[in-house]
Design an enzyme around this catalytic site. Sequence first.
Site, PDB file in Angstrom:
ATOM      1  N   GLU A  93       0.797  -1.233   0.000  1.00  0.00           N
ATOM      2  CA  GLU A  93       0.000   0.000   0.000  1.00  0.00           C
ATOM      3  C   GLU A  93       0.829   1.282   0.000  1.00  0.00           C
ATOM      4  OE1 GLU A  93      -3.984  -1.309   2.370  1.00  0.00           O
ATOM      5  OE2 GLU A  93      -2.242  -0.914   3.611  1.00  0.00           O
TER       6      GLU A  93
HETATM    7  C1  TNX Z   1      -4.625  -3.979   4.549  1.00  0.00           C
HETATM    8  S1  TNX Z   1      -2.822  -6.318   4.383  1.00  0.00           S
HETATM    9  C2  TNX Z   1      -3.362  -3.742   5.077  1.00  0.00           C
HETATM   10  C3  TNX Z   1      -3.238  -3.364   6.491  1.00  0.00           C
HETATM   11  C4  TNX Z   1      -4.575  -3.156   7.134  1.00  0.00           C
HETATM   12  C5  TNX Z   1      -5.508  -4.263   6.709  1.00  0.00           C
HETATM   13  C6  TNX Z   1      -6.825  -4.235   7.387  1.00  0.00           C
HETATM   14  C7  TNX Z   1      -1.876  -5.273   4.090  1.00  0.00           C
HETATM   15  C8  TNX Z   1      -0.687  -5.733   3.480  1.00  0.00           C
HETATM   16  N1  TNX Z   1      -2.203  -4.008   4.397  1.00  0.00           N
HETATM   17  O1  TNX Z   1      -2.439  -2.210   6.611  1.00  0.00           O
HETATM   18  O2  TNX Z   1      -4.405  -3.188   8.521  1.00  0.00           O
HETATM   19  O3  TNX Z   1      -5.695  -4.174   5.323  1.00  0.00           O
HETATM   20  O4  TNX Z   1      -7.589  -5.340   7.047  1.00  0.00           O
END
Ligand code: TNX
Length: 489
Positions: free
Chosen positions: A301
């Site tokens: 992300e």
């Molecule tokens: C996505 S999973 C994220 C996390 C969040 C999560 C909540 C991932 C690699 N990144 O930063 O906590 O969703 O479900």
Amino acid sequence: MLPLIPWPTEVTESDDDALRLAAVRLDAPDPALAAVVAEQLAAAGVPVSEDADPPAGAVTFTLRLDPAAGPAGPGSDGPERYTLRVGDGEILATAAEPVGLLHAARTLRQLVVPAADGTAADGAAATVPAVVVHDAPRYSWRGLSFDVVRHWFGPEDIRAVVDLVGAFKLRVLHLHLTDDQGWRIEIPSRPELEKASDNQVGGGTAGYLTVDDYVALQEYAAARYVTIVPEFDMPGHVNAATHVYGALTSDGLATDAYDGIEVGFSRLWFDNPATEPFLRDVIGDLARTTDGAWVHVGGDEVLTMDHGEFAQFVELAARIVREHGKTPIFWQEGARGPVEPGTLLQYWEPKGEEFERFVAAADAGARFVMSPGNHAYLDMKYTSEHPLGLEWAGTVELRDSYEWEPTAVIDGLPASAVEGVSAAVWTETLTTRDELFSMLLPRLGAVAEVAWTAAAAKDFDAFAARTAAQAPAWRSAGWAFHPTPQVAW
Ligand code: TNX
């Protein structure tokens, strides 16, 4: 119906009477293993006698290394294979390696039926059905990814989670230790990071693991054959670091502390001269204190960086991890960088346009840990009405966490590129151990069965019945669970 989760490779019940246990005498190859096995039996209400001259009615539980242990077909040469025999007045576990002996003891623990009122008339505290189990897992990487940042869960809670993952024969506890809200691990070369530890979602008092805490935690986990995999998430999810080190930002100014739950806004800058020394210090200190073979370097992300700069980060982080003799693991976005053979990528979100890149990464030798959000994210709500959890990947009821096939998640990925399966629990909405456990149970057992049991041997109705049969043991362990209507409790 035997209440075993994950379901073993081969189970044969015999017509013999159940074994009645007044006490168990252990005959184990080493005292450390004996201590953990004794802990399992004691939790099931079975007294373990250490006397050379055991009490009347004591049954001997022999644990012995034997390469001939395990199932005949798939898994017959796997390092975790074991055989458990209960009958003829004795209990025998054999396994190729010590971890298999502990698996056998955990299987035994799930088979023990405590006497209704504590002790039966003949002094038996419990019974065990006469049975032969030959067993070995489908995948070696069977894990849980646990966010201790969004809300702080400290050493006591993490130990309780080690016990839980161990009960389902999982081997990996991946700790998400850094994020925008907080920094949860002491880095001796960067002591200032402690300033970013006392913050979490919604504010309030939080904390972090000292190096001593971390070392003790690894020892506790290792005694239970669980490996800790630490994650320093970068180049996004770094607001805790930029809050402490203004030099890491583009304008040299430290960022404000963050206690919300948005993602994707913080970042490092590849060309900033402060960046590489920071990566080297953090990854170096983490790698040096980590016993396991892996260091997770995040990579998820990063919404404000072009692919070229991102790929430079992936290459650098992987190189530093390898310089310290560890294997790098990234979230699936790591496939955008150059991938070396053996690098692990953790799949979490279906992005169809990225599937080709994942397949190319597998062709280059990357291996995938499957954590699909719509099945394995145990912070997703059970139903839309559920008071806890998020819903971005949809709702995940027990059946959803059970009915999926790891080799069918990424179109075109060869089955041989799947290293294993990890559940994940993020803690934006989870503040207490009971809230945490009520999201993990019963769904963690479902994901554990996906990781362990051959696809053809899975059956949701049978799994649901075994889940109901385990609930009394969860209650006596003090483990909160969600009484989903998909199980007849
Ligand atoms: C996505 S999973 C994220 C996390 C969040 C999560 C909540 C991932 C690699 N990144 O930063 O906590 O969703 O479900």
